[in-house]
Write a protein that holds these residues in place. Structure first.
Motif, PDB file in Angstrom:
ATOM      1  N   ARG A  38      -2.521  72.403   3.420  1.00  0.00           N
ATOM      2  CA  ARG A  38      -3.876  72.745   3.862  1.00  0.00           C
ATOM      3  C   ARG A  38      -3.863  73.984   4.751  1.00  0.00           C
ATOM      4  NH1 ARG A  38      -7.975  72.542   7.268  1.00  0.00           N
ATOM      5  NH2 ARG A  38     -10.004  71.866   6.475  1.00  0.00           N
ATOM      6  N   SER A  82      -3.488  76.854   2.557  1.00  0.00           N
ATOM      7  CA  SER A  82      -4.760  77.163   1.897  1.00  0.00           C
ATOM      8  C   SER A  82      -5.640  78.016   2.796  1.00  0.00           C
ATOM      9  CB  SER A  82      -5.491  75.866   1.527  1.00  0.00           C
ATOM     10  OG  SER A  82      -4.732  75.077   0.645  1.00  0.00           O
ATOM     11  N   ARG A 117     -19.108  68.350  -3.127  1.00  0.00           N
ATOM     12  CA  ARG A 117     -17.875  68.614  -3.858  1.00  0.00           C
ATOM     13  C   ARG A 117     -18.137  69.464  -5.100  1.00  0.00           C
ATOM     14  NH1 ARG A 117     -13.314  65.895  -2.516  1.00  0.00           N
ATOM     15  NH2 ARG A 117     -13.505  64.087  -1.127  1.00  0.00           N
ATOM     16  N   ARG A 138     -10.971  67.638  -6.209  1.00  0.00           N
ATOM     17  CA  ARG A 138     -10.608  67.102  -4.906  1.00  0.00           C
ATOM     18  C   ARG A 138      -9.090  67.151  -4.744  1.00  0.00           C
ATOM     19  NH1 ARG A 138     -12.630  61.107  -4.899  1.00  0.00           N
ATOM     20  NH2 ARG A 138     -14.410  62.085  -5.935  1.00  0.00           N
ATOM     21  N   THR A 156      -4.760  70.500  -5.022  1.00  0.00           N
ATOM     22  CA  THR A 156      -5.608  71.197  -5.992  1.00  0.00           C
ATOM     23  C   THR A 156      -6.238  72.442  -5.377  1.00  0.00           C
ATOM     24  OG1 THR A 156      -6.126  69.117  -7.117  1.00  0.00           O
ATOM     25  CG2 THR A 156      -7.606  70.977  -7.506  1.00  0.00           C
ATOM     26  N   TRP A 157      -6.809  72.278  -4.186  1.00  0.00           N
ATOM     27  CA  TRP A 157      -7.439  73.422  -3.539  1.00  0.00           C
ATOM     28  C   TRP A 157      -6.408  74.449  -3.073  1.00  0.00           C
ATOM     29  CZ3 TRP A 157     -11.969  74.930  -4.426  1.00  0.00           C
ATOM     30  CH2 TRP A 157     -12.988  74.029  -4.703  1.00  0.00           C
ATOM     31  N   CYS A 199      -7.033  78.272  -4.159  1.00  0.00           N
ATOM     32  CA  CYS A 199      -7.073  79.368  -3.176  1.00  0.00           C
ATOM     33  C   CYS A 199      -5.947  80.362  -3.416  1.00  0.00           C
ATOM     34  CB  CYS A 199      -6.983  78.808  -1.760  1.00  0.00           C
ATOM     35  SG  CYS A 199      -8.378  77.769  -1.289  1.00  0.00           S
ATOM     36  N   LEU A 224     -14.736  79.530  -0.857  1.00  0.00           N
ATOM     37  CA  LEU A 224     -13.517  78.715  -0.870  1.00  0.00           C
ATOM     38  C   LEU A 224     -13.341  77.978   0.454  1.00  0.00           C
ATOM     39  CD1 LEU A 224     -11.042  81.173  -2.633  1.00  0.00           C
ATOM     40  CD2 LEU A 224     -12.065  79.119  -3.599  1.00  0.00           C
ATOM     41  N   PHE A 266     -15.631  74.945   0.438  1.00  0.00           N
ATOM     42  CA  PHE A 266     -15.144  73.872  -0.426  1.00  0.00           C
ATOM     43  C   PHE A 266     -13.951  73.149   0.197  1.00  0.00           C
ATOM     44  CE2 PHE A 266     -17.038  76.299  -4.167  1.00  0.00           C
ATOM     45  CZ  PHE A 266     -18.059  75.381  -4.343  1.00  0.00           C
ATOM     46  N   VAL A 267     -13.039  73.909   0.794  1.00  0.00           N
ATOM     47  CA  VAL A 267     -11.832  73.299   1.357  1.00  0.00           C
ATOM     48  C   VAL A 267     -12.168  72.441   2.574  1.00  0.00           C
ATOM     49  CG1 VAL A 267      -9.626  73.787   2.492  1.00  0.00           C
ATOM     50  CG2 VAL A 267     -10.303  75.091   0.475  1.00  0.00           C
TER      51      VAL A 267
END
Length: 315
Positions: A33, A36, A146, A155, A159-160, A164, A225, A228-229
């Motif tokens: 995270r 990201s 979402r 989700r 994935t994110w 990114c 982005l 969303f994150v």
């Protein structure tokens, strides 16, 4: 020719390799995270790097365009019933339109006059997002629905992370293509001397407006982005004045004009505060000292200075 192309796209290949390798090295999804967030802010800083490092134009309000992109993906699905992807595209289009309308008058300014004018634009966008509470939730912000693709919600931290990372690599490739294109050479000529650029027939106003709009598009994508994150956004976290200062610090710290510069600068400003939390009350002081030491020892920025030293040792 092939060797030249490989060296030109080497930063993008390195970024792609690092993105693919990190999930196998990092011990938990928490670090993914954080990575990201590095990718997101590096993408926004890369657009600003085109404006500052390539064209030599300063912007102290660039986070405003991040805010437009972030709130587009929140307001569209929540209030207008527009799906997330069209909302994100609308946010990019709106950011480009605002950059075009604002850029036409303010890009005639130079130096600190330009810096103050762009700062005013960023503050204006942030004030609108804060005051229009019925749409944006005001200072407390709002939740972000979402992203749904093919009837399946997107989700998961991993994935994110990849989304990114891929967005950043695509942004790097586009930035490299622009840098080595005729437009990129024209922008470098403007950075070195606007008078000389006009003499050789370059439309200075048009080129500066183009790169300003393009950098706004980068920021809007990064803002979408980020929304969303995080799943929740506020005006301060997306379009605040301090966010704009962070973006320009990332560019300068990493090295203006270097493709990997925004990535290095974003990594420092995102990862270091996380690592320094163990020092509690002294973390901001230590972060400031580290940034000062970097700029004193590596005056060209982190990436150009390290690249120059590597070439000296291998020469």
């Amino acid at each position: 020719m092939n060797r030249m192309l490989r060296s030109r796209y080497l930063p993008a290949f390195l970024m792609l390799a690092a993105m693919l390798a990190l999930p196998y090295v990092l011990p938990s999804t928490y670090y993914l995270r954080v990575a990201s967030m590095v990718f997101v802010f590096a993408l926004a800083a890369m657009g600003l790097n085109l404006l500052l490092g390539l064209a030599g134009q300063v912007s102290l309000g660039h986070a405003g365009f991040m805010g437009v992109g972030a709130y587009a993906v929140a307001i569209g699905p929540t209030h207008l019933g527009v799906p997330a992807i069209p909302s994100a595209l609308a946010g990019v289009a709106l950011s480009c339109l605002l950059a075009y309308l604002m850029g036409r008058p303010i890009l005639k300014l130079k130096g600190y006059y330009l810096a103050v004018a762009t700062l005013g634009c960023g503050l204006l966008i942030s004030m609108v997002l804060t005051n229009e509470a019925q749409w944006t939730g005001g200072p407390d912000g709002m939740g972000v629905p979402r992203l749904v693709l093919f009837d399946a919600p997107v989700r998961g931290v991993q994935t994110w992370y990849y989304v990114c990372g891929v967005a950043l690599v695509i942004g790097m490739v586009l930035a490299i293509n622009l840098t080595f294109s005729p437009t990129g050479r024209a922008l470098r000529a403007i950075r070195d001397s606007e008078v000389a650029a006009r003499v050789v027939g370059i439309d200075v106003a048009r080129q500066k407006l183009f790169v300003f709009v393009l950098s706004a598009a980068y920021a809007a994508v990064a803002g979408s982005l980020l929304a969303f994150v995080n799943g929740h956004i506020t005006p301060d976290s997306t379009s605040g004045f301090l966010r704009s200062i962070e973006l320009i610090t990332m560019v300068v710290l990493g090295g203006t004009g270097a493709v990997l510069g925004p990535v290095a600068g974003a990594a420092i400003l995102v990862i270091l505060p996380q690592a320094l939390t163990v020092f509690h009350d002294y973390e901001h002081m230590i972060l400031g000292l580290v940034m000062m030491a970097c700029m004193i020892a590596l005056r060209q920025g982190l990436v150009p200075a390290l690249t120059a030293r590597f070439r000296e040792r291998t020469a």
